[in-house]
Design a protein around this motif. Structure first.
Motif, PDB file in Angstrom:
ATOM      1  N   LEU A 234       0.676  -1.198  -0.101  1.00  0.00           N
ATOM      2  CA  LEU A 234       0.652   0.363  -0.024  1.00  0.00           C
ATOM      3  C   LEU A 234       0.816   1.635  -0.458  1.00  0.00           C
ATOM      4  CD1 LEU A 234      -2.611   0.743  -0.035  1.00  0.00           C
ATOM      5  CD2 LEU A 234      -2.568   0.841   2.847  1.00  0.00           C
ATOM      6  N   GLY A 235       2.225   1.340   0.654  1.00  0.00           N
ATOM      7  CA  GLY A 235       2.753   2.481   0.654  1.00  0.00           C
ATOM      8  C   GLY A 235       3.732   2.696  -0.725  1.00  0.00           C
ATOM      9  N   LEU A 236       3.369   1.678  -1.498  1.00  0.00           N
ATOM     10  CA  LEU A 236       3.415   2.564  -2.654  1.00  0.00           C
ATOM     11  C   LEU A 236       2.772   3.020  -3.693  1.00  0.00           C
ATOM     12  CD1 LEU A 236       5.247  -1.220  -3.952  1.00  0.00           C
ATOM     13  CD2 LEU A 236       6.745   0.719  -2.899  1.00  0.00           C
ATOM     14  N   PHE A 237       1.710   3.343  -3.454  1.00  0.00           N
ATOM     15  CA  PHE A 237       0.942   2.991  -3.991  1.00  0.00           C
ATOM     16  C   PHE A 237       0.434   5.500  -3.553  1.00  0.00           C
ATOM     17  CE2 PHE A 237       0.455  -0.401  -5.552  1.00  0.00           C
ATOM     18  CZ  PHE A 237       0.615  -0.385  -6.983  1.00  0.00           C
ATOM     19  N   ALA A 238      -0.114   5.031  -1.860  1.00  0.00           N
ATOM     20  CA  ALA A 238      -0.859   5.925  -0.746  1.00  0.00           C
ATOM     21  C   ALA A 238      -0.092   5.686   0.273  1.00  0.00           C
ATOM     22  CB  ALA A 238      -2.046   6.055  -1.041  1.00  0.00           C
ATOM     23  N   LEU A 239       1.285   6.664   0.551  1.00  0.00           N
ATOM     24  CA  LEU A 239       2.444   6.377   1.651  1.00  0.00           C
ATOM     25  C   LEU A 239       2.447   7.064   2.648  1.00  0.00           C
ATOM     26  CD1 LEU A 239       5.295   5.772   2.325  1.00  0.00           C
ATOM     27  CD2 LEU A 239       5.836   7.759   1.530  1.00  0.00           C
ATOM     28  N   PRO A 240       1.422   8.145   2.405  1.00  0.00           N
ATOM     29  CA  PRO A 240       0.924   8.525   4.479  1.00  0.00           C
ATOM     30  C   PRO A 240      -0.248   7.917   4.703  1.00  0.00           C
ATOM     31  CG  PRO A 240       0.592  10.355   2.757  1.00  0.00           C
ATOM     32  CD  PRO A 240       1.232   9.129   1.538  1.00  0.00           C
ATOM     33  N   VAL A 241      -1.256   6.764   3.902  1.00  0.00           N
ATOM     34  CA  VAL A 241      -2.421   6.009   4.341  1.00  0.00           C
ATOM     35  C   VAL A 241      -1.216   4.334   4.870  1.00  0.00           C
ATOM     36  CG1 VAL A 241      -3.992   4.051   3.886  1.00  0.00           C
ATOM     37  CG2 VAL A 241      -3.609   6.405   2.866  1.00  0.00           C
TER      38      VAL A 241
END
Length: 290
Positions: A234-241
């Protein structure tokens, strides 16, 4: 039966010929362990007469023996369903009381479905008849109804249920005094009383067995690893989330459902953003909620 601080053995005695399904027996025991919050991690069928069942803390060996000789019976048993509970980690502190409680509940579940002639408890001479065992384990008090025999349903007091234990030292002393010094007390009374205590003791748990209600951590290592892999992806697409999810994992424990829902919602909003439909989706949501 030979017992130690890390190994407990017991079994069911059948005087007549019986047919056994080792798979059904293993599945039945697995249900009991799940109800006791002792999660089953694997069931291995070795043959038609042998199986191993692994849980969080124990390995339960199931073995069906023929023409088994018992000290308390004058004739060999046609079939003997032997249960041997061994602690998984031999270097960990012995969990004798927990093992005894698990064994007692497993015997009760199998007794209700297989209806043996006798039940061999953890002492070589502690042999209870079908009726004596049934009377011991179906004892109920006004504070806790017994779980239905037809279906074992998990309840919030599962961890407490598995920690209700007999006074093992007093039981063994009484049995030893009876069979060594030939006192007048009946051994069945001591064994039945010890088993009855398993199901009637207080529901108050010890600090080590208290359920942590603020933790949502998965119970097995593969599931926890899956959560971290999903978080990193998930961090590859939305790091804050992903960073927020990692904080939740560290503080409250890894939860696969939470991680999956977070990934699904993030994917939805990323798709809307790529197609320029975020505003329309929010407007539709506002109209739907009124």
């Amino acid at each position: 039966m030979a017992n130690s601080t890390q190994r407990v053995t017991a079994g069911l005695v059948f005087l007549g010929t019986r047919n056994f399904d080792i798979v059904r027996i293993g599945n039945r025991i697995s249900m009991v362990l799940d109800w006791l919050d002792e999660q089953t991690t694997g069931l291995r069928i070795l043959s038609d007469c042998e199986a191993n069942l692994n849980s969080d803390h124990f390995v339960l060996r199931i073995e069906i023996q023929q023409d088994h000789k018992l000290s308390a019976l004058s004739q060999p048993a046609e079939h003997f369903l032997a249960l041997s509970l061994l602690q998984t980690d031999p270097e960990a502190p012995p969990q004798t009381q927990l093992a005894l409680s698990v064994m007692a509940h497993v015997l009760r579940a199998l007794h209700s479905t297989l209806a043996p002639d006798f039940v061999q408890w953890i002492h070589p001479l502690a042999l209870l008849s079908h009726a004596e065992f049934l009377e011991a384990v179906t004892f109920q008090d006004e504070y806790e109804p017994a779980a239905p025999q037809a279906e074992i349903v998990p309840h919030p007091n599962a961890a407490a249920a598995r920690c209700r234990l007999p006074d093992i030292e007093l039981t063994h002393q009484a049995l030893h005094a009876r069979y060594v010094s030939e006192s007048d007390a009946a051994p069945e009374d001591h064994v039945a009383g010890a088993l009855r205590a398993v199901f009637r003791d207080s529901l108050e748990t010890t600090p080590a067995a208290t359920i942590q209600t603020d933790s949502i951590r998965e119970s097995t290592a593969p599931l926890r690893l899956s959560v971290w892999i999903l978080t990193i992806t998930l961090g590859l697409f939305a790091l804050p989330v992903a960073a927020a999810l990692a904080i939740v994992n560290l503080m409250r424990g890894e939860n696969l459902r939470l991680a999956s829902q977070t990934a699904a919602m993030t994917g939805l909003f990323l798709t809307l953003q790529v197609n320029g439909a975020t505003a329309q989706a929010l407007q539709a949501m506002q109209d739907l909620l009124g």
